[in-house]
Design an enzyme around this catalytic site. Structure first.
Site, PDB file in Angstrom:
ATOM      1  N   GLY A   8       0.838  -1.212   0.000  1.00  0.00           N
ATOM      2  CA  GLY A   8       0.000   0.000   0.000  1.00  0.00           C
ATOM      3  C   GLY A   8       0.866   1.251   0.000  1.00  0.00           C
ATOM      4  CD  GLN A  12      -4.324   9.990   4.480  1.00  0.00           C
ATOM      5  OE1 GLN A  12      -5.004   9.040   4.861  1.00  0.00           O
ATOM      6  NE2 GLN A  12      -4.521  11.216   4.919  1.00  0.00           N
ATOM      7  CE1 TYR A 143     -10.342   0.070   6.903  1.00  0.00           C
ATOM      8  CE2 TYR A 143     -11.498   1.495   8.442  1.00  0.00           C
ATOM      9  CZ  TYR A 143     -10.331   1.100   7.834  1.00  0.00           C
ATOM     10  OH  TYR A 143      -9.145   1.733   8.144  1.00  0.00           O
TER      11      TYR A 143
HETATM   12  C1  AKB Z   1     -11.635   5.715   7.329  1.00  0.00           C
HETATM   13  O1  AKB Z   1     -12.270   6.776   7.451  1.00  0.00           O
HETATM   14  O2  AKB Z   1     -12.113   4.696   6.839  1.00  0.00           O
HETATM   15  C2  AKB Z   1     -10.224   5.673   7.852  1.00  0.00           C
HETATM   16  C3  AKB Z   1     -10.156   5.141   9.246  1.00  0.00           C
HETATM   17  C4  AKB Z   1     -10.615   5.961  10.371  1.00  0.00           C
HETATM   18  O3  AKB Z   1      -9.721   4.046   9.434  1.00  0.00           O
HETATM   19  N1  AKB Z   1      -9.636   6.968   7.776  1.00  0.00           N
END
Ligand code: AKB
Length: 319
Positions: A8, A12, A143
């Site tokens: 990665g 960023q 996520y």
């Molecule tokens: C997101 O917004 O998905 C990321 C995180 C807080 O892991 N920046």
């Protein structure tokens, strides 16, 4: 001899962390890996760059063998908002990617691994203020689910195979070099680009939305401090960390003090629900006690530094 692989690396955090690691260990000793074919010239010119899909175990094994890798910073991931648009892809990249890295590391005898977790491990049932290190991990995003599973997997590989995996539950990261892609906290970066370009900004969360954030120099500092810490001081594999917390409106006002006439309107979209499920402030006392964590940037200092860095990029014709 330390030989590092950064997955990665075009993202960023990766794009800046790779350069810091190259300064420390020598350019040729830090291999940048990304799925994008053409990396930023600075990444390509300062050391080796390879194209790598972390879900392809054979490809990963080949890179680790070819460059005699001893440490991996595994940053490749799909973030929260993109993960809600394509949950299957988030599961594949985040889970298969991490599993492949841990398995290849175990087989190759890799000494240390860094893996970023996130405040996304928390959910609506988690205390929102001063969220503790040990608390309810019950996220509602794909996520977040991959981050909780990832934390457990890292702990498993440490307990079962003695792999030295370390990680941080990153808040939103604010930076001026490479924009984030597909996160819920992206508004806190996009707003600066609009201000410096002289454009109005439409923010995708409500003005009273408060989330934990961190400026990139603090993110790099925390990563290096954790990775350099004496293993005997670490009570956890994955630590809470934070820099600062502010509402979207407080951020807009702080920018407007320095960019008069900058206009911001608020049109919350599907990302509001994700933001509402996350904590507002984080208790990172375990990181402070165990490996000396302390952030350098508060809101005014961060805003000042971001505007300065982006104005410089604009002068160079990069924005
Ligand atoms: C997101 O917004 O998905 C990321 C995180 C807080 O892991 N920046």
């Amino acid at each position: 001899m330390t030989k590092i692989l950064v997955t990665g690396a075009t993202g960023q955090i990766g794009s800046e962390l790779t350069l810091v690691l190259r300064e420390k260990h020598g350019g040729e000793n830090v291999v940048a890996a990304g799925h994008k074919k053409s990396p930023h010239p600075r990444l390509a010119e300062t050391g080796p760059f390879v194209t790598l899909d972390v879900t392809d175990r054979a490809q990963l094994e080949k890179v680790v063998r070819e460059y005699s890798i001893t440490e991996i910073y595994h940053l490749a991931a799909i973030l929260s908002a993109s993960g809600e648009q394509n949950p299957g892809l988030a599961w594949r990249v985040n889970m298969e990617g991490l599993y492949n890295v841990l398995e290849v590391a175990r087989e190759a005898g890799i000494s240390r691994i860094f893996w970023p977790s996130s405040i996304a491990v928390f959910g609506p049932k988690t205390p929102k203020e001063n969220t503790p290190q040990d608390t309810i991990l019950s996220p509602t995003t794909m996520y977040g689910i991959t981050k909780v599973a990832g934390e457990l997997l890292c702990e498993y590989y440490h307990r079962r195979y003695g792999l030295d995996v370390r990680g941080l539950r990153f808040p939103g990261i604010i930076s001026s070099e490479t924009p984030p892609g597909g996160g819920t906290t992206d508004y806190a970066v996009e707003i600066f680009y609009a201000a410096v370009r002289g454009e109005p900004y439409t923010c995708f969360v409500r003005p009273d939305t408060v989330l934990p954030m961190m400026y990139m120099p603090d993110c790099l500092k925390a990563t290096l401090l954790l990775m350099e810490a004496d293993p005997r001081c670490l009570r956890y594999r994955i630590y809470n960390v934070t820099g600062l917390s502010f509402s979207a409106e407080e951020l807009a006002k702080e920018i407007q003090k320095r960019v008069p006439g900058f206009r911001v309107e608020y049109k919350p979209d599907f990302r509001q629900a994700i933001a509402d499920s996350w904590p507002r402030t984080i208790d990172d006392s375990a990181a402070r006690a165990d490996w000396g964590w302390k952030p350098d940037y508060d809101l005014p200092k961060m805003v000042e530094a971001m505007l300065k860095a982006l104005r410089r990029r604009k002068e160079r014709g990069e924005l």
